[in-house]
Every structure is written in structure tokens, then in C-alpha cells.
Design an enzyme around this catalytic site. Structure first.
Site, PDB file in Angstrom:
ATOM      1  N   GLY A  20      58.272  11.300  -8.506  1.00 52.16           N
ATOM      2  CA  GLY A  20      58.921  12.434  -7.852  1.00 52.16           C
ATOM      3  C   GLY A  20      59.493  12.039  -6.501  1.00 52.16           C
ATOM      4  N   ARG A  24      58.369   6.512  -2.992  1.00 53.82           N
ATOM      5  CA  ARG A  24      57.509   5.834  -3.964  1.00 53.82           C
ATOM      6  C   ARG A  24      58.339   4.982  -4.908  1.00 53.82           C
ATOM      7  NH1 ARG A  24      52.386   9.460  -5.595  1.00 53.82           N
ATOM      8  NH2 ARG A  24      51.349   9.202  -3.596  1.00 53.82           N
ATOM      9  N   ARG A  43      71.933  11.875  -1.773  1.00 50.48           N
ATOM     10  CA  ARG A  43      70.967  12.866  -1.270  1.00 50.48           C
ATOM     11  C   ARG A  43      69.609  12.259  -0.923  1.00 50.48           C
ATOM     12  NH1 ARG A  43      72.017  18.739  -3.070  1.00 50.48           N
ATOM     13  NH2 ARG A  43      74.199  18.645  -3.614  1.00 50.48           N
ATOM     14  N   ARG A  87      57.644   9.271 -16.569  1.00 50.98           N
ATOM     15  CA  ARG A  87      57.325   9.879 -15.282  1.00 50.98           C
ATOM     16  C   ARG A  87      56.032   9.254 -14.762  1.00 50.98           C
ATOM     17  NH1 ARG A  87      56.301  13.333 -11.411  1.00 50.98           N
ATOM     18  NH2 ARG A  87      54.477  14.691 -11.485  1.00 50.98           N
ATOM     19  N   ILE A  88      56.025   8.871 -13.485  1.00 47.50           N
ATOM     20  CA  ILE A  88      54.802   8.405 -12.835  1.00 47.50           C
ATOM     21  C   ILE A  88      54.596   9.332 -11.641  1.00 47.50           C
ATOM     22  CG2 ILE A  88      54.667   5.998 -13.603  1.00 47.50           C
ATOM     23  CD1 ILE A  88      56.345   5.154 -11.244  1.00 47.50           C
ATOM     24  N   GLY A  89      53.508  10.096 -11.669  1.00 48.79           N
ATOM     25  CA  GLY A  89      53.352  11.084 -10.608  1.00 48.79           C
ATOM     26  C   GLY A  89      51.917  11.524 -10.454  1.00 48.79           C
ATOM     27  N   SER A  90      51.742  12.541  -9.636  1.00 49.58           N
ATOM     28  CA  SER A  90      50.390  13.051  -9.395  1.00 49.58           C
ATOM     29  C   SER A  90      50.226  14.401 -10.084  1.00 49.58           C
ATOM     30  CB  SER A  90      50.132  13.178  -7.903  1.00 49.58           C
ATOM     31  OG  SER A  90      51.068  14.056  -7.337  1.00 49.58           O
ATOM     32  N   GLU A 162      50.766  32.026  -7.336  1.00 47.77           N
ATOM     33  CA  GLU A 162      50.244  33.386  -7.100  1.00 47.77           C
ATOM     34  C   GLU A 162      49.637  33.979  -8.370  1.00 47.77           C
ATOM     35  OE1 GLU A 162      50.145  34.846  -4.166  1.00 47.77           O
ATOM     36  OE2 GLU A 162      51.328  33.376  -3.056  1.00 47.77           O
ATOM     37  N   GLU A 179      51.055  19.728 -13.146  1.00 43.72           N
ATOM     38  CA  GLU A 179      52.094  19.096 -12.325  1.00 43.72           C
ATOM     39  C   GLU A 179      53.352  19.928 -12.513  1.00 43.72           C
ATOM     40  OE1 GLU A 179      54.170  18.470 -15.261  1.00 43.72           O
ATOM     41  OE2 GLU A 179      54.637  16.491 -14.439  1.00 43.72           O
ATOM     42  N   MET A 180      54.529  19.370 -12.201  1.00 37.82           N
ATOM     43  CA  MET A 180      55.701  20.245 -12.188  1.00 37.82           C
ATOM     44  C   MET A 180      56.958  19.677 -12.858  1.00 37.82           C
ATOM     45  SD  MET A 180      55.254  21.878  -8.368  1.00 37.82           S
ATOM     46  CE  MET A 180      56.592  23.030  -8.642  1.00 37.82           C
ATOM     47  N   GLU A 181      56.836  18.600 -13.640  1.00 35.22           N
ATOM     48  CA  GLU A 181      58.055  17.957 -14.170  1.00 35.22           C
ATOM     49  C   GLU A 181      58.040  17.561 -15.649  1.00 35.22           C
ATOM     50  OE1 GLU A 181      56.449  16.757 -11.393  1.00 35.22           O
ATOM     51  OE2 GLU A 181      57.782  17.586  -9.866  1.00 35.22           O
ATOM     52  N   SER A 203      45.408  13.721  -8.132  1.00 34.81           N
ATOM     53  CA  SER A 203      45.426  13.602  -6.662  1.00 34.81           C
ATOM     54  C   SER A 203      44.634  14.717  -5.999  1.00 34.81           C
ATOM     55  CB  SER A 203      46.864  13.628  -6.147  1.00 34.81           C
ATOM     56  OG  SER A 203      47.464  14.871  -6.476  1.00 34.81           O
ATOM     57  N   ASP A 204      44.388  15.795  -6.723  1.00 33.27           N
ATOM     58  CA  ASP A 204      43.591  16.903  -6.183  1.00 33.27           C
ATOM     59  C   ASP A 204      42.969  17.628  -7.367  1.00 33.27           C
ATOM     60  OD1 ASP A 204      46.745  17.678  -5.940  1.00 33.27           O
ATOM     61  OD2 ASP A 204      45.602  19.326  -6.798  1.00 33.27           O
ATOM     62  N   ARG A 217      45.757   6.454  -2.012  1.00 30.93           N
ATOM     63  CA  ARG A 217      46.918   6.880  -2.797  1.00 30.93           C
ATOM     64  C   ARG A 217      47.727   5.697  -3.318  1.00 30.93           C
ATOM     65  NH1 ARG A 217      48.263  12.549  -2.476  1.00 30.93           N
ATOM     66  NH2 ARG A 217      46.563  13.502  -1.338  1.00 30.93           N
TER      67      ARG A 217
HETATM   68  N1  HPA Z   1      49.873  21.871  -8.736  1.00 28.54           N
HETATM   69  C1  HPA Z   1      51.107  21.525  -9.113  1.00 28.54           C
HETATM   70  N2  HPA Z   1      51.557  20.284  -9.024  1.00 28.54           N
HETATM   71  C2  HPA Z   1      50.732  19.342  -8.553  1.00 28.54           C
HETATM   72  C3  HPA Z   1      49.443  19.646  -8.139  1.00 28.54           C
HETATM   73  C4  HPA Z   1      48.996  20.968  -8.242  1.00 28.54           C
HETATM   74  O1  HPA Z   1      47.845  21.296  -7.893  1.00 28.54           O
HETATM   75  N3  HPA Z   1      48.878  18.486  -7.678  1.00 28.54           N
HETATM   76  C5  HPA Z   1      49.801  17.523  -7.825  1.00 28.54           C
HETATM   77  N4  HPA Z   1      50.924  18.030  -8.347  1.00 28.54           N
END
Ligand code: HPA
Length: 234
Positions: A20, A24, A43, A87-90, A162, A179-181, A203-204, A217
Site C-alpha cells: 500500500g 515500502r 502522485r 499484495r503485500i500489506g498489513s 463505525e 485490511e482494505m485492498e 500489524s494490530d 515492522r
Molecule cells: N483495519 C483495516 N485495515 C487495516 C487494519 C485494520 O485494523 N490494520 C491494518 N490494516
């Protein structure tokens, strides 16, 4: 050149890793690739092409969220003929057995919506990973000794959610992380007959509220890049 990617035809390799974060992309290219060259910075969304073990590879930032990833993945596939997109991400962990630093290989990606929603309308299309990539990534992760989970994830449209009730239902139904992708990447790969996979580091954690310390990280991200590269050329 496309609207969002400044690379010339031929500058993009058939295999593309997509973090993302553009910084990175730069770190992974400088750390893992030989002769890495910056091929686009439109961009500030950096992309690099170099070689890994003799194979040409591009590492291109996707930005955050499916609308952003969709722009880059569409152009990589349709204009630059990318064949394998990883995709490589968290991600945020959603199950008690999933720990911080663990890797999740996303077999499926559930969503509320994606930029492709307009095509499917009332149909709940099931975005899934390429099985060959998934199996190869699992083998690579095992060989590296990285604790790995394979299963469904949730691609959300929001980071600041929310709707805690939705997360509860995802957790209840065994979803490993959020995640979001990934979902849009999987849908585009399905549409154009390409291979896609999401390799994610936790990551969390949504249940324990733990977070990966900043100093860890880089190492965790490096594990993920290595798994992705090994799987791409297995
Ligand atoms: N929510 C959405 N996307 C994320 C999160 C999360 O808690 N952690 C890493 N990417």
C-alpha cells in the site's frame, strides 16, 4: 504511460508486488531487487522494476483502500499486461489464534462493497486467491519458519469503523483479519484471467488491541516480501 503510472511500455515486469505504502515499495526494491530502477512516481506512488534471482519484478505502491488499488491494478493489467499481482500489506488480526507478526494468506476476501460492485449488483461474488500462488506461498512461509494462517479475510472500506457489529460477525464467522485492498485485486485478477494473492502481516489486533512495535515492522515486512517473491516464481 497511463493516467496514473508514468512507466514506459516494457518498464513493468509481468510479476508485480503491491504494497500500500510507496515508501515500502522503495524499501523492498532497494532491499530485495538487483538493479532496481524507479519507473514511475506519478502522485508520489512509487514503482520500481529490478530482478530477483534472475526474474524481472516490479514493486508498485497501491495506496490505501480498494478505489486506489483498483486504479493501479487496472492499469497494470490492462495497459502493462501484468500477469501475477501479489499484495503485500498489513492487516488487523480478528481471531485469538492469530498473533501479531503472524502472516495471513488470504484464501478469500469478503467485502461489503468494492469498486466492482456495479457489475455484480445483487450477486455476492466470492473473490478468491489463485490456488497455485496460495499453495506456493504457504510452502515458502513454512520453509522460512514464519507462523502462517490460511483462510478468509475481510476487505473493509473504512479504517475507522463505525460498525463494530460487522466486525463481530466477521469474527464469529472465522475471518482471520481485516485490511482494505485484497477483494478488488482478486476480482480484477478473475476478470482478466491473471493470478493474484494477498500476503499480509498482522500489524494490530482487534480483540487484544496489541500493535506491532515500530522496530519490528521492517523485519516482518521483509518476511512477507520474501514469501511473495518465492511464491511468484515457484
Ligand atoms: N483495519 C483495516 N485495515 C487495516 C487494519 C485494520 O485494523 N490494520 C491494518 N490494516
Amino acid at each position: 504511460m497511463t493516467i496514473h503510472i508514468g512507466a514506459r511500455p516494457g518498464d513493468i515486469a509481468p510479476t508485480v508486488l503491491m504494497p500500500g505504502d510507496p515508501f515500502r515499495a522503495r524499501w523492498a526494491a532497494e532491499t530485495f531487487l538487483t538493479d532496481a530502477v524507479c519507473v514511475t512516481q506519478v502522485r508520489g506512488m512509487l514503482g520500481y522494476t529490478g530482478t530477483w534471482n534472475g526474474h524481472r519484478v516490479t514493486i508498485q505502491g497501491s495506496g490505501m483502500g480498494m478505489p486506489s488499488l483498483s486504479i493501479y491494478a487496472n492499469e497494470l493489467i490492462r495497459d502493462y499486461d501484468a500477469q501475477t499481482l501479489i499484495r503485500i500489506g498489513s492487516c488487523g488480526g480478528m481471531q485469538p489464534q492469530v498473533g501479531i507478526r503472524d502472516v495471513i494468506l488470504a484464501m478469500t476476501a469478503s467485502t461489503l462493497s468494492t469498486p466492482s460492485r456495479g457489475i455484480f449488483r445483487e450477486l455476492n461474488f466470492a473473490p478468491c486467491a489463485d490456488y497455485g500462488l496460495l499453495a506456493a506461498a504457504h510452502q515458502a512461509a513454512q520453509a522460512q519458519g514464519v507462523k502462517t494462517h490460511v483462510g478468509g479475510i475481510y476487505s473493509s472500506d473504512v479504517f475507522y469503523d463505525e460498525r463494530p457489529d460487522l466486525n463481530e460477525q466477521m469474527i464469529r464467522h472465522g475471518i482471520l483479519g481485516v485490511e482494505m485492498e485484497a477483494a478488488e485485486l482478486y476480482i480484477l485478477a478473475a476478470r482478466y484471467g491473471r493470478r493474484a494473492l494477498a500476503v499480509l502481516t498482522v500489524s494490530d489486533h482487534l480483540i487484544t488491541q496489541e500493535a506491532l512495535p515500530a522496530e519490528d515492522r521492517e523485519r516482518s515486512f521483509g518476511d512477507m516480501v520474501h514469501i511473495a517473491l518465492t511464491a511468484a516464481f515457484a
